[in-house]
Design an enzyme around this catalytic site. Structure first.
Site, mmCIF file in Angstrom:
data_model
loop_
_atom_site.group_PDB
_atom_site.id
_atom_site.type_symbol
_atom_site.label_atom_id
_atom_site.label_comp_id
_atom_site.label_asym_id
_atom_site.label_seq_id
_atom_site.Cartn_x
_atom_site.Cartn_y
_atom_site.Cartn_z
ATOM 1 N N ASP A 53 0.836 -1.199 0.000
ATOM 2 C CA ASP A 53 0.000 0.000 0.000
ATOM 3 C C ASP A 53 0.873 1.253 0.000
ATOM 4 O O ASP A 53 0.574 2.229 -0.678
ATOM 5 C CB ASP A 53 -0.919 -0.002 1.221
ATOM 6 N N HIS A 54 1.979 1.222 0.743
ATOM 7 C CA HIS A 54 2.881 2.369 0.795
ATOM 8 C C HIS A 54 3.614 2.580 -0.527
ATOM 9 O O HIS A 54 4.154 3.656 -0.760
ATOM 10 C CB HIS A 54 3.891 2.185 1.927
ATOM 11 N N ASP A 104 6.005 -0.098 -8.403
ATOM 12 C CA ASP A 104 7.308 0.151 -9.009
ATOM 13 C C ASP A 104 8.449 0.171 -7.991
ATOM 14 O O ASP A 104 9.550 0.608 -8.306
ATOM 15 C CB ASP A 104 7.286 1.488 -9.769
ATOM 16 N N ARG A 114 7.159 6.346 5.756
ATOM 17 C CA ARG A 114 6.490 5.636 6.840
ATOM 18 C C ARG A 114 7.227 4.368 7.279
ATOM 19 O O ARG A 114 6.687 3.546 8.018
ATOM 20 C CB ARG A 114 5.054 5.297 6.415
ATOM 21 N N HIS A 139 -6.534 -2.917 8.150
ATOM 22 C CA HIS A 139 -6.496 -2.442 9.527
ATOM 23 C C HIS A 139 -7.206 -3.410 10.470
ATOM 24 O O HIS A 139 -6.930 -3.424 11.676
ATOM 25 C CB HIS A 139 -7.118 -1.057 9.625
#
Length: 808
Positions: free
Chosen positions: A244-245, A316, A384, A482
């Protein structure tokens, strides 16, 4: 309020809160121009007929201060007026975010001024024509769309640009960093343009007030215990957060205070942009800042507020390499001329394997007040990285993998330049991220049947597909994970039992604690726990653990936060339509009755709670509705999130010109080697772990089902062996260039060395040299240091697409 007071009072707010310069001085003429917008509304009736493009332009650009040529300055990257807040994003994200906030603050001032004078609410479209809106965007220094001409040239054919710009040659900004999240459905704001649902707490939606997100969290979402997943390991949840990051990052407002009152968003309980605090039932609140707005919406979405995606949308490996030229340069070991990434200069594990480098600015929050034990926050391609130990572990694995690949590629291709080594290793790492995500992760999340329905087999690159991340995916659907956050982080020893030296941790003990990696056994204890511990499974009556709903702590907050309430508030902040609208979007039956909801949730008691809180099915927030749906067979999501995640993944694949299976990306032999590789092999290559399941996402109880690393298929880089061409044997390798490098090309039919400088340096000399008659046609150029400002760093020109002027 008189017209003169209207202009002076309101403009003082934007000067002091959004555009502060040195005492009483405006740093650029753009600040002066924006003040005239307020004057215009105050002295003439705000109707489209009187706010004509000619009158607005006369007010905005006829100032004597513009005599030195504002048009050229609008293209320059100088900050629009210095801002005194601390930022946590790359400089170009800060600049683009600042422009967006100036743009929207000016619109708000116009609307407020008009309301005060004419005693009614106005929309921005009533006050400004499209031409005037574009002029306001220009004066706010909003970025313009990238010209497709920028994408011409051979350097865009072989490797990705670091920002994602020019992946699509006809639409260069599709999927690029620092562009707006796309809308699959129009936004729903209370005022039609930007105010979230719940902004006016007395406003009725389908006959009732919306429930407070904090109340929904406490009565529906919060749980004190979680069941263990019988099929999947914790690594499945951790990879979801990690990938996701790679795809989305939505920055919050740069300003930490309300523009009109200067009240700090951390202490204010009023809805005043950008403060949108989460109200509680005891008349208190949790701080919440709105996401920073994009300057202008894309064509067709009107005047509605849009949000930024600060990273490239493509899978990527941008979280390994960064998403801007400056960040990529900071992460590389350029001085070593090895094609490697930089590593930590102070610590390494007991086998000599590297750790991530520390952040440049110290002391960092991770080492504050002695809690870091001399260990600062780690630095990676994604900010993060320090949020939790599993993220640090995965980032560390891929740093090591890149450098391992670079070593081998250089060994078998000694004629390659450091840049060629770096880009080829980066290309392989990016391909492995795509394979692991699409082959091994997504089918487990949405189920094999949904994968075939929503994604299907690969049919090649489609230039008509926009790969940009969607708002609903970033803000709701991919936050399903989550509900799989465990309250305990397991750490295991070599026998895959609890490590007595480094015992299990409560969730709070694992946040922002890189020192636990360096001082407590390296990445292996945590990594074994990720592989050999069952994931926490979500159920309608067991969603988010209390550790994240009652005691979530983040570095910049002085109080406990609630992740569920944050998610619900963020969805309203972004104007996401409700659960029923998204079910309709996916071709699913809309919920009309309690029986309908109970059938979808498969838990009537939970369905009753939800409808009691929301009163009407159309009021249900999409994140909650998608989260409580009963799982599809063989999946970990219900039909709505399976649809939304599947649709997004198909777009990320089909609209990516550099997808690993696309024509020309890899040879057939290279694709075969890539397909053999697994996350298990990456773990074996880059840690002390010697036994691993063939599929580390599937839960396997040690020792049953564990394989020795020697039995796990490995990628052979022999498929990347590249024999020197005849031209190279005749001319020899070009001389190295300080602060720059070259890549070979043969598109012209002749061996050509394409030179470029690293970020922050300007090429002086020939940009290319051709091998002719056994000699190079030109001497290598020089790379001289140049002063770049933030907006320059956002330019699509990187090493790969550097078209510096030939100054010889």
């Amino acid at each position: 309020m008189s017209p003169s007071c209207c202009s002076s009072c309101l403009w003082s707010h934007i000067k002091t809160r959004l555009l502060p310069g040195r005492r009483g001085a405006m740093k650029t003429k753009k600040c002066f121009h924006l003040s005239l917008l307020v004057m215009l509304v105050c002295v003439v009736p705000p109707t489209p007929s009187t706010l004509s493009s000619s009158s607005l332009r006369d007010f905005l650009v006829s100032s004597p201060q513009d005599a030195d040529g504002a048009s050229s300055q609008r293209r320059r990257a100088a900050p629009l007026c210095s801002h005194g807040f601390r930022f946590h994003f790359q400089p170009q994200t800060q600049e683009i975010s600042r422009s967006g906030e100036i743009f929207h603050a000016a619109l708000q001032i116009l609307k407020n001024a008009a309301k005060q004078k004419y005693n009614r609410n106005f929309t921005a479209s009533e006050l400004l024509s499209q031409e005037n809106l574009e002029l306001l965007a220009e004066l706010s220094q909003c970025p313009t769309e990238t010209d497709p001409a920028v994408c011409e040239g051979s350097h865009h054919d072989k490797y990705r640009s670091i920002s994602g710009v020019c992946n699509n040659r006809q639409n260069p900004d599709w999927g690029a960093a620092n562009t707006a999240l796309v809308r699959w459905l129009p936004a729903e704001y209370e005022d039609g343009e930007e105010e979230p649902r719940g902004w006016d707490p007395q406003r009725l939606h389908h006959g009732s007030q919306l429930p407070l997100p904090r109340r929904v969290s406490r009565e529906v979402v919060r749980t004190s215990c979680k069941d263990a997943d019988a099929a999947y390991s914790q690594l499945l949840a951790d990879w979801g957060q990690y990938i996701d990051h790679d795809v989305t990052l939505t920055p919050q407002s740069l300003s930490g205070a309300a523009s009109w009152t200067q009240r700090d968003c951390r202490t204010s309980c009023e809805n005043l942009h950008p403060c949108f605090p989460i109200q509680t039932q005891d008349s208190l609140c949790m701080p919440f800042q709105r996401s920073t707005p994009a300057c202008c919406s894309r064509a067709g979405s009107g005047m509605q507020r849009q949000q930024l995606n600060a990273v490239s949308s493509f899978i990527d490996a941008s979280l390994v390499y960064g998403h801007t030229p400056q960040l990529q340069s900071d992460l590389r070991d350029l001085s070593g001329r090895s094609g490697k990434l930089a590593v930590n200069g102070r610590f390494q594990d007991r086998q000599g394997r590297p750790y991530l480098p520390f952040v440049a600015e110290t002391p960092s929050a991770c080492g504050a007040a002695g809690r870091g034990r001399g260990v600062e926050c780690f630095r990676a391609g994604e900010a993060r990285v320090n949020e939790g130990l599993p993220l640090i572990v995965l980032h560390t694995l891929w740093l090591r993998e890149h450098n391992r690949l670079a070593d081998t590629l250089k060994l078998i291709n000694q004629h390659w330049s450091p840049e060629a080594v770096f880009q080829e290793a980066r290309k392989i790492v990016g391909a492995l991220h795509q394979i692991i995500t699409m082959r091994d992760y997504i089918p487990k999340v949405i189920g094999a049947e949904s994968f075939e329905r929503h994604i299907g087999p690969y049919g090649g690159y489609d230039p008509t597909v926009d790969s940009s991340a969607s708002n609903v995916f970033a803000t709701a659907a991919f936050r399903f994970g989550h509900a799989t956050i465990p309250p305990i982080l397991s750490r295991l020893n070599e026998s895959f039992q609890e490590d007595r030296r480094f015992p299990h941790l409560r969730l709070q003990q694992a946040l922002f604690s890189p020192w636990r990696i360096v001082k407590e056994g390296g990445i292996e204890p945590t990594l074994r726990g990720m592989v050999a511990t069952a994931a926490a499974v979500a159920a309608p009556d067991s969603l988010l653990v209390e550790e994240v709903t009652e005691s979530l702590l983040v570095l910049d907050s002085q109080q406990n936060l609630d992740l569920a309430a944050l998610n619900l508030q963020r969805g309203r902040d972004h104007g996401l339509p409700g659960y029923n609208d998204w079910r309709g979007f996916c071709g699913l039956k809309r919920i009309a009755t309690l029986d309908d909801l109970a059938e979808v949730v498969r838990d009537r008691r939970v369905a009753e709670k939800i409808l009691h809180l929301y009163q009407h099915p159309d009021n249900i927030d999409v994140w909650l509705g998608g989260l409580v749906e009963n799982f599809l067979p063989g999946s970990r999501t219900g039909p709505l999130f399976a649809c939304l995640i599947g649709k997004q993944m198909k777009l990320l694949r089909d609209g990516d010109r550099f997808w690993w299976e696309a024509d020309g990306m890899f040879t057939q032999q290279q694709r075969e080697q890539l397909w053999k590789t697994s996350l298990s092999r990456i773990i074996c290559e880059n840690s002390d772990i010697q036994e691993i399941p063939a599929d580390p996402f599937r839960l396997t109880r040690y020792p049953d089902g564990f394989l020795p690393c020697s039995a796990v298929p490995a990628l052979s880089l022999e498929a990347w062996r590249d024999e020197p061409s005849l031209g190279l044997r005749l001319c020899g390798s070009p001389r190295p260039v300080d602060n720059g490098d070259f890549l070979f090309s043969s598109r012209s039919g002749k061996l050509t060395a394409l030179y470029a400088c690293f970020h922050g340096f300007q090429l002086e000399g020939a940009a290319e040299a051709v091998c002719e008659g056994g000699v190079w046609s030109a001497d290598p150029p020089c790379c001289s240091e140049t002063r770049l400002v933030a907006r320059d760093a956002a330019d699509p020109q990187t090493f790969l697409d550097s078209n510096q002027t030939n100054k010889t």
